[in-house]
Design an enzyme around this catalytic site. Structure first.
Site, PDB file in Angstrom:
ATOM      1  N   LEU A 232     -25.918  51.312 -24.326  1.00 18.59           N
ATOM      2  CA  LEU A 232     -25.144  51.758 -23.172  1.00 18.59           C
ATOM      3  C   LEU A 232     -23.697  52.031 -23.553  1.00 18.59           C
ATOM      4  O   LEU A 232     -23.069  52.959 -23.026  1.00 18.59           O
ATOM      5  CB  LEU A 232     -25.203  50.708 -22.057  1.00 18.59           C
ATOM      6  CG  LEU A 232     -26.538  50.541 -21.334  1.00 18.59           C
ATOM      7  CD1 LEU A 232     -26.398  49.538 -20.186  1.00 18.59           C
ATOM      8  CD2 LEU A 232     -27.079  51.877 -20.801  1.00 18.59           C
TER       9      LEU A 232
ATOM     10  N   TYR B  33     -24.228  43.367 -23.154  1.00 15.08           N
ATOM     11  CA  TYR B  33     -23.592  43.620 -24.449  1.00 15.08           C
ATOM     12  C   TYR B  33     -24.257  44.798 -25.155  1.00 15.08           C
ATOM     13  O   TYR B  33     -24.155  44.934 -26.363  1.00 15.08           O
ATOM     14  CB  TYR B  33     -23.675  42.371 -25.340  1.00 15.08           C
ATOM     15  CG  TYR B  33     -22.910  41.194 -24.803  1.00 15.08           C
ATOM     16  CD1 TYR B  33     -21.548  41.059 -25.051  1.00 15.08           C
ATOM     17  CD2 TYR B  33     -23.541  40.223 -24.036  1.00 15.08           C
ATOM     18  CE1 TYR B  33     -20.831  39.979 -24.556  1.00 15.08           C
ATOM     19  CE2 TYR B  33     -22.831  39.136 -23.523  1.00 15.08           C
ATOM     20  CZ  TYR B  33     -21.479  39.024 -23.785  1.00 15.08           C
ATOM     21  OH  TYR B  33     -20.774  37.955 -23.286  1.00 15.08           O
ATOM     22  N   SER B  34     -24.919  45.652 -24.391  1.00 21.26           N
ATOM     23  CA  SER B  34     -25.759  46.710 -24.956  1.00 21.26           C
ATOM     24  C   SER B  34     -24.981  47.702 -25.817  1.00 21.26           C
ATOM     25  O   SER B  34     -24.060  48.385 -25.344  1.00 21.26           O
ATOM     26  CB  SER B  34     -26.453  47.468 -23.829  1.00 21.26           C
ATOM     27  OG  SER B  34     -27.100  48.624 -24.308  1.00 21.26           O
ATOM     28  N   ASN B  35     -25.380  47.813 -27.085  1.00 21.96           N
ATOM     29  CA  ASN B  35     -24.809  48.838 -27.962  1.00 21.96           C
ATOM     30  C   ASN B  35     -25.211  50.230 -27.499  1.00 21.96           C
ATOM     31  O   ASN B  35     -24.442  51.187 -27.603  1.00 21.96           O
ATOM     32  CB  ASN B  35     -25.280  48.626 -29.399  1.00 21.96           C
ATOM     33  CG  ASN B  35     -24.808  47.316 -29.980  1.00 21.96           C
ATOM     34  OD1 ASN B  35     -23.653  46.934 -29.831  1.00 21.96           O
ATOM     35  ND2 ASN B  35     -25.701  46.609 -30.658  1.00 21.96           N
TER      36      ASN B  35
END
Length: 296
Positions: free
Chosen positions: A71, A67-69
């Site tokens: 990336l 859920y990386s903001n």
């Protein structure tokens, strides 16, 4: 690579809440700079991208979760500005809304498992990836480190340039969530002691926020516990606070960072940390795309 001279201005907006008790609060809306390249992530990337361009790289390889903001913003920037992106992901393959976006944006993904991801701080971690992708420039998790902090330092100038529209001639302090501490470190660097920067830690102490910040800047900041039991942990009180705040103000929040930080500010005000008349800048660090997969 390039061009990377895009530097959006985040709007500064007043926020009125009944618990402020005479304290004036303005929100720096990093969530509003762009629909996809949103929040503090672009600012943390700018110096890394300049270094990559100077090194003759054709793209970026970096790390994050499902859920990386970070990336998500990196992949969107790669698609928009025409450079290659590779993501090294924590855990095992899964198609979260964020991961589906990463694929749609053209990011090439490698899943490291959990043990493999924990090895990311090792001295030789990047060696095989540099061999596999010699044309790509490695960027730390979350866009961290000194380059990430320097990219965020411009936010101080952005705030100072917008004070007049609030009717302010000055402010007293900053308040924001700290995940890696990179944005906080950048603000503290730019302030050089002129105004304190308060970081509400959205992660437990063992995530190394204090060490990350201390490696970049010597002082001018304070870290406060705000993780509410751990990273990505959200209790009923937090969710209720977010719902109440959004209904009252229209300000969108998410439970990993901005929600925790604003609730921590409320608690500190109620405890008497700030006196009436204090003017605070709250940094909305974005991250709203991650709300899609949050289940509580």
């Amino acid at each position: 690579m390039g061009p990377f001279d895009w530097l959006p201005i985040a709007p500064l907006e007043p926020l009125h809440l009944d618990w402020l008790n005479g304290i004036e609060l303005a929100v720096l809306r990093l969530d509003r700079i762009d629909p996809l390249i949103s929040g503090n992530k672009w600012f943390k990337l700018t110096e890394h991208l300049r270094q990559a361009e100077q090194a003759g790289a054709r793209g970026i390889i970096s790390l994050g979760g499902a859920y990386s903001n970070h990336l998500h913003a990196l992949a969107a920037a790669g698609e928009r500005f025409g450079f290659a992106t590779v993501g090294l992901l924590r855990g095992h393959p899964q198609d979260t809304p964020t991961v589906l976006d990463l694929k749609a944006f053209g990011m090439h993904l490698h899943w490291l498992g959990y043990a493999g991801y924990r090895a990311r701080h090792g001295a030789d971690f990047w060696l095989p990836w540099r061999e596999q992708y010699p044309q790509l420039y490695p960027v730390p998790e979350g866009g961290g480190g000194l380059p990430g902090a320097l990219g965020c330092a411009v936010l101080v100038e952005q705030v100072r340039g917008q004070l007049s529209k609030l009717g302010w001639d000055a402010y007293d302090a900053w308040w924001l969530a700290a995940g890696t501490g990179t944005t906080l470190a950048g603000l503290a660097l730019a302030e050089a002691g002129a105004h304190p920067v308060y970081g509400a830690m959205a992660v437990p102490d063992d995530h190394g926020v204090a060490q990350n910040v201390g490696a970049i800047v010597a002082g001018g900041y304070e870290l406060l516990e705000a993780s509410r039991g751990g990273f990505a942990k959200a209790d009923a009180a937090l969710l209720d606070f977010m719902q109440t705040t959004e209904r009252a103000t229209g300000l969108p929040l998410e439970p990993l960072y901005t929600g925790k930080a604003l609730l921590a500010l409320k608690q500190q005000i109620e405890a008497g940390r700030f006196s009436p008349g204090t003017r605070l800048i709250f940094v909305h660090t974005g991250g709203l795309q991650g709300r899609r997969g949050f289940t509580g």
